[in-house]
Motif scaffolding. Structure first.
Motif, PDB file in Angstrom:
ATOM      1  N   SER A   4      61.855  26.821 -26.703  1.00 51.85           N
ATOM      2  CA  SER A   4      61.517  25.643 -27.504  1.00 51.85           C
ATOM      3  C   SER A   4      60.155  25.067 -27.135  1.00 51.85           C
ATOM      4  O   SER A   4      59.526  24.418 -27.950  1.00 51.85           O
ATOM      5  N   ALA A   5      59.679  25.309 -25.895  1.00 45.13           N
ATOM      6  CA  ALA A   5      58.386  24.775 -25.485  1.00 45.13           C
ATOM      7  C   ALA A   5      57.236  25.627 -26.004  1.00 45.13           C
ATOM      8  O   ALA A   5      56.095  25.232 -25.935  1.00 45.13           O
ATOM      9  N   ARG A   6      57.565  26.846 -26.480  1.00 45.58           N
ATOM     10  CA  ARG A   6      56.510  27.752 -26.882  1.00 45.58           C
ATOM     11  C   ARG A   6      56.297  27.788 -28.395  1.00 45.58           C
ATOM     12  O   ARG A   6      55.381  28.408 -28.873  1.00 45.58           O
ATOM     13  N   ARG A   7      57.146  27.175 -29.160  1.00 43.49           N
ATOM     14  CA  ARG A   7      56.957  27.147 -30.600  1.00 43.49           C
ATOM     15  C   ARG A   7      57.541  25.861 -31.172  1.00 43.49           C
ATOM     16  O   ARG A   7      58.309  25.157 -30.508  1.00 43.49           O
ATOM     17  N   ARG A   8      57.179  25.579 -32.391  1.00 37.69           N
ATOM     18  CA  ARG A   8      57.653  24.363 -33.039  1.00 37.69           C
ATOM     19  C   ARG A   8      59.143  24.498 -33.368  1.00 37.69           C
ATOM     20  O   ARG A   8      59.592  25.514 -33.889  1.00 37.69           O
ATOM     21  N   VAL A   9      59.891  23.459 -33.050  1.00 38.22           N
ATOM     22  CA  VAL A   9      61.315  23.443 -33.354  1.00 38.22           C
ATOM     23  C   VAL A   9      61.494  23.311 -34.858  1.00 38.22           C
ATOM     24  O   VAL A   9      60.820  22.510 -35.509  1.00 38.22           O
ATOM     25  N   THR A  10      62.404  24.091 -35.423  1.00 38.75           N
ATOM     26  CA  THR A  10      62.638  24.074 -36.857  1.00 38.75           C
ATOM     27  C   THR A  10      64.005  23.488 -37.184  1.00 38.75           C
ATOM     28  O   THR A  10      64.841  23.274 -36.300  1.00 38.75           O
ATOM     29  N   SER A  11      64.244  23.289 -38.488  1.00 36.00           N
ATOM     30  CA  SER A  11      65.548  22.790 -38.919  1.00 36.00           C
ATOM     31  C   SER A  11      66.648  23.806 -38.629  1.00 36.00           C
ATOM     32  O   SER A  11      67.811  23.437 -38.429  1.00 36.00           O
ATOM     33  N   ASP A  13      66.846  25.567 -35.898  1.00 38.02           N
ATOM     34  CA  ASP A  13      67.218  25.320 -34.507  1.00 38.02           C
ATOM     35  C   ASP A  13      68.181  24.131 -34.415  1.00 38.02           C
ATOM     36  O   ASP A  13      69.169  24.162 -33.669  1.00 38.02           O
ATOM     37  N   VAL A  14      67.891  23.089 -35.184  1.00 38.88           N
ATOM     38  CA  VAL A  14      68.762  21.910 -35.191  1.00 38.88           C
ATOM     39  C   VAL A  14      70.141  22.278 -35.730  1.00 38.88           C
ATOM     40  O   VAL A  14      71.177  21.849 -35.198  1.00 38.88           O
ATOM     41  N   ARG A  16      71.656  25.189 -35.635  1.00 37.05           N
ATOM     42  CA  ARG A  16      72.402  25.954 -34.623  1.00 37.05           C
ATOM     43  C   ARG A  16      72.906  25.035 -33.516  1.00 37.05           C
ATOM     44  O   ARG A  16      74.048  25.145 -33.051  1.00 37.05           O
ATOM     45  N   GLU A  17      72.053  24.121 -33.089  1.00 33.23           N
ATOM     46  CA  GLU A  17      72.422  23.199 -32.008  1.00 33.23           C
ATOM     47  C   GLU A  17      73.593  22.303 -32.418  1.00 33.23           C
ATOM     48  O   GLU A  17      74.488  22.020 -31.618  1.00 33.23           O
ATOM     49  N   ALA A  18      73.581  21.866 -33.692  1.00 35.00           N
ATOM     50  CA  ALA A  18      74.630  20.950 -34.165  1.00 35.00           C
ATOM     51  C   ALA A  18      75.846  21.685 -34.716  1.00 35.00           C
ATOM     52  O   ALA A  18      76.886  21.055 -34.970  1.00 35.00           O
ATOM     53  N   GLY A  19      75.729  22.991 -34.928  1.00 34.85           N
ATOM     54  CA  GLY A  19      76.843  23.754 -35.471  1.00 34.85           C
ATOM     55  C   GLY A  19      77.091  23.468 -36.941  1.00 34.85           C
ATOM     56  O   GLY A  19      78.241  23.460 -37.400  1.00 34.85           O
ATOM     57  N   VAL A  20      76.000  23.249 -37.687  1.00 36.10           N
ATOM     58  CA  VAL A  20      76.112  22.991 -39.126  1.00 36.10           C
ATOM     59  C   VAL A  20      75.113  23.881 -39.853  1.00 36.10           C
ATOM     60  O   VAL A  20      74.346  24.620 -39.250  1.00 36.10           O
ATOM     61  N   SER A  21      75.112  23.792 -41.177  1.00 40.83           N
ATOM     62  CA  SER A  21      74.171  24.573 -41.980  1.00 40.83           C
ATOM     63  C   SER A  21      72.807  23.894 -42.041  1.00 40.83           C
ATOM     64  O   SER A  21      72.688  22.692 -41.777  1.00 40.83           O
ATOM     65  N   GLU A  47      71.777  13.637 -33.169  1.00 39.39           N
ATOM     66  CA  GLU A  47      71.738  13.826 -31.722  1.00 39.39           C
ATOM     67  C   GLU A  47      71.122  15.174 -31.368  1.00 39.39           C
ATOM     68  O   GLU A  47      70.344  15.278 -30.399  1.00 39.39           O
ATOM     69  N   ALA A  48      71.433  16.204 -32.141  1.00 36.89           N
ATOM     70  CA  ALA A  48      70.841  17.522 -31.893  1.00 36.89           C
ATOM     71  C   ALA A  48      69.330  17.482 -32.118  1.00 36.89           C
ATOM     72  O   ALA A  48      68.553  18.049 -31.332  1.00 36.89           O
TER      73      ALA A  48
END
Length: 337
Positions: A4-11, A13-14, A16-21, A47-48
């Motif tokens: 995550s520190a090496r590239r821009r976080v995308t939707s 990623d969010v 996957r983190e939140a367990g939603v589409s 929160e994610a």
């Protein structure tokens, strides 16, 4: 996330983190009123996003809401004279009428910083008043940011309209001088390489107008903003050894025309008797010159409204001024031609 520190976080990623589409992430972060998202799901997404330091694209967010935010104007390394300043004033007002805010940045293709600017501003549209590198153009397109170009992108409608407006200026100049009986015309270009694109368009307009009226090819000389060097150009036009002397000159802009008037005075000559001169822009000093300068004024407010409409149209919105054309010029006749 390990990278995550090496590239821009995308939707994604969010999601996957939140367990939603991804769609759910979009609905939550854009506060889409058409979707009913359970409160616990909405909270999980937020929160994610906070944990990942995710910053959604303002361009995507504003378009999803159906409202507006920032328009970035990329201004190349041009001298900020009267006309450019007025165009920016009108453009700021025109985008404001669309509910937008104009952000202007001086940016050169050589700087290599253009991508950093539009990424930080994240506009819904970009007005490009000059060239972009291939890398910047590709990156802006890939980001889904709509760009409206003034002088490049030859295949676009706005490109053709803006170029035609520059050439129409010259056609009005030539028509006025030809109507006054002048047959051998000159074109006073600029020695400022930053303005070469505009000068070439106006020269093309003079050449085309001369051809249409059956006049000889215009005699071209660059005219620096220096009385002595301008005088040299005047002498070259008046003492042509290869044919009919030039009797009238279409200047690239008013400053160039004022330099010609200074060159004439240096030689003890006057306008229009010894050489008629007509400029472009109607800057404040044009009417104060000796003699007062004839000129052609471009409707900068119409150009600004056209550009604002093109940005909104490209972003999927409705234009506010659908009938506005940037091809609107006005001849101002004074004593120099």
């Amino acid at each position: 996330m390990a990278n995550s520190a090496r590239r821009r976080v995308t939707s994604s990623d969010v999601a996957r983190e939140a367990g939603v589409s991804r769609a759910t992430v979009s609905y939550v972060l854009n506060a889409d009123p058409r979707q009913s998202i359970p409160e616990h799901t909405r909270r999980r997404v937020l929160e994610a996003a906070a944990r990942l330091n995710y910053l959604p694209s303002p361009a995507a967010r504003e378009l999803a809401r159906g409202s507006s935010d920032l328009v970035l104007c990329l201004l190349p390394d041009w001298p900020i004279g009267f006309s450019v300043g007025r165009l920016l004033e009108h453009l700021s007002r025109a985008v404001a009428e669309h509910g937008l805010t104009l952000v202007t940045h001086l940016a050169s293709v050589k700087d290599g910083l253009v991508q950093d600017i539009w990424r930080k501003v994240a506009p819904i549209g970009v007005v490009v008043m000059g060239g972009l590198s291939d890398a910047d153009r590709t990156a802006i397109q890939a980001a889904g940011i709509q760009a409206v170009h003034i002088l490049d992108e030859p295949g676009t409608a706005e490109h053709n309209e803006m170029r035609l407006s520059q050439m129409e200026i010259s056609r009005v100049q030539v028509a006025h001088l030809a109507g006054a009986g002048h047959r051998r015309l000159g074109f006073a270009g600029t020695d400022d390489e930053r303005l070469a694109g505009f000068a070439q368009l106006r020269l093309d307009g003079v050449r085309g107008a001369c051809e249409d009226l059956g006049l000889p090819e215009p005699v071209v000389h660059p005219v620096p903003l220096d009385p002595e060097r301008a005088a040299a150009a005047v002498e070259a036009w008046r003492s042509r050894g290869d044919g009919e002397p030039v009797t009238a000159v279409c200047a690239y802009n008013d400053e160039t025309a004022l330099a010609i008037l200074a060159g004439l005075r240096r030689l003890g000559l006057t306008a229009p008797g010894d050489l008629a001169v007509i400029g472009v822009d109607d800057i404040p000093s044009a009417g104060l010159a000796d003699p007062p300068l004839s000129t052609v004024e471009l409707d900068l407010e119409a150009q600004a409204r056209f550009l604002a409409d093109e940005v909104v149209r490209a972003a999927g919105g409705m234009p506010r001024f659908p009938d506005v054309s940037p091809i609107s010029v006005r001849l101002i006749v004074r004593d120099s031609a």
